[in-house]
Design a protein around this motif. Structure first.
Motif, mmCIF file in Angstrom:
data_model
loop_
_atom_site.group_PDB
_atom_site.id
_atom_site.type_symbol
_atom_site.label_atom_id
_atom_site.label_comp_id
_atom_site.label_asym_id
_atom_site.label_seq_id
_atom_site.Cartn_x
_atom_site.Cartn_y
_atom_site.Cartn_z
ATOM 1 N N LEU A 223 -1.645 -4.843 41.987
ATOM 2 C CA LEU A 223 -1.972 -5.251 40.606
ATOM 3 C C LEU A 223 -0.996 -6.345 40.161
ATOM 4 N N GLY B 44 -8.506 -1.980 43.210
ATOM 5 C CA GLY B 44 -7.813 -3.141 42.643
ATOM 6 C C GLY B 44 -7.649 -4.184 43.736
ATOM 7 N N ALA C 257 -4.277 2.638 41.810
ATOM 8 C CA ALA C 257 -3.968 1.843 40.614
ATOM 9 C C ALA C 257 -3.040 2.583 39.646
#
Ligand code: PLP
Length: 390
Positions: A69, A64, A269
């Motif tokens: 995120l 990511g 993630a």
């Protein structure tokens, strides 16, 4: 092995060493009460575990963005803004595999040979370790029992030189459980702003407060040079997930994310998605855990104060009691060793947290009330036989 010379300057966390010694004794059939390690004894709340499992099924199994995120950076910014009353945007947040990398990366980003960094002593051992690893000079800021282990701002000011680049504070504090007041934080933040000193505010225990309120230097200082460290390990019993973050200026966030790209690429993630649930989901598990920690604190502090030669100030936050054991006539390290070997109680010598921890033992009360009672009974019996010279 021909290691780089800086490796000789790297310290460690003795909690893990004592834990290993305790486990070795248990493997030989001995009973040990564990009051050495700083992690909640309960499991991660079920809704957070379920969110992590769902994220795995939903394909959150890829690389990511290095800063984290977007969903989690937004949740963290919102949480900080609501809880602390400091407007924070997602671009000021960087997510890491734990709170520890925030120290590591901030120190690597700022310090070099010739610089000085002031850190709390007794304090989390990794501060001194990392400062020295960077080549800078680690300057101890003594936290004294007579000042409830809070920062003495006049003493702090006397340690500042024109080479001071960084100050580290930690409230609520490991290992003493002390809590800085708003007046302390304001004075500290203003001193740093006036002298152009960067401030690392380690707020990892901010949700674990028994008496008083948490405050942050972000409310008072020069925000372009403040970096807050926080995370999920302690608040949500998520130590093994490895999830933490920093809140800082947008500009410094870019440097912190750059270090992350170099070191780890990004934080896992699925772990981050569990973090979104932790912040946005029900908070009753946190409240329940805190109520239990407060009851344990009262139990252990009263019990320690009832022992001959031992006294303990009431910690206001985190889950540590820092007991003065000078009245026992035994040294901290000797008592740590003998309590483990002879009484089956694992705790840490105050010297594990720096030279100003001499004369103290740290007891983590992240263990059940029954186990705490048992540890106190064993400690009492040990002291009676030590006095009798048995
Ligand atoms: N800061 C302090 C004062 C701590 O006591 C700890 C862990 O014990 C940390 C930071 C790091 O926590 P983590 O890396 O698990 O988020």
């Amino acid at each position: 092995m021909n290691l780089a010379s800086r490796m000789a300057r790297l310290g460690t966390e003795t909690a893990f060493e004592v834990l290993a010694r305790a486990r070795a004794l248990e493997a030989q059939g001995r009973s040990v009460v564990h009051l050495e390690i700083g992690e909640p004894d309960c499991d991660t709340p079920a809704n957070i575990v379920a969110a992590g499992q769902k994220a795995l099924g939903d394909g959150f199994t890829h690389y990511g963005p290095s800063p984290g995120l977007p969903a989690l950076r937004e949740a963290i910014a919102e949480d900080y803004t609501t809880r602390r009353g400091v407007e924070v945007s997602p671009s000021q947040v960087v997510v890491f595999p734990g709170g520890k990398p925030v120290m590591f990366f901030m120190i690597l980003a700022l310090l070099e040979e010739g610089d000085e960094a002031i850190y709390p002593n007794p304090g989390f051992p990794i501060y001194q370790s990392m400062i020295e690893y960077s080549g800078a000079k680690a300057v101890a800021l003594p936290l004294r029992q007579e000042n409830e282990f809070r920062v003495d701002v006049d003493e702090l000011a006397s340690l500042v030189t024109d080479r001071t680049k960084l100050l580290i504070i930690n409230s609520p504090q490991n290992p003493t459980g002390s809590l800085l007041t708003s007046a302390d934080l304001k004075a500290i933040a203003e001193l740093c702003a006036e002298k152009g000193i960067w401030l690392l505010s380690d707020e990892i225990y901010s949700r674990l407060i028994h008496d008083g309120e948490h405050d942050t230097p972000m409310r008072y200082g020069d925000r372009s040079r403040i970096c807050v460290l926080d995370g999920f390990s302690k608040t949500y019993a998520m130590t093994g997930w490895r999830l933490g973050y920093c809140i800082t200026s947008e500009e410094f966030a870019v440097s912190m994310a750059r270090l992350q790209t170099n070191a780890t690429s990004c934080t896992a993630a699925m772990t981050q998605m569990a973090g979104v649930e932790a912040l946005r989901g029900p908070q009753d598990a946190v409240d329940g855990m805190l109520a239990e920690f407060t009851a344990r604190r009262n139990l252990i502090v009263d019990g320690l104060n009832a022992l001959d030669g031992v006294s303990c100030v009431m910690p206001k936050g985190a889950f540590y009691a820092f007991a003065d054991i000078t009245g026992t006539g035994l040294g901290s390290k000797e008592l740590e060793n003998r309590l483990l070997d002879e009484a089956g109680v694992a705790c840490l010598s105050g010297t594990s947290f720096g030279v100003h921890g001499d004369g103290f033992l740290r007891f983590s009360y992240a263990n059940s009330q029954d186990n705490i009672r048992e540890a106190l009974k064993r400690f009492e019996t040990f002291l009676a036989s030590a006095r009798a010279g048995v």
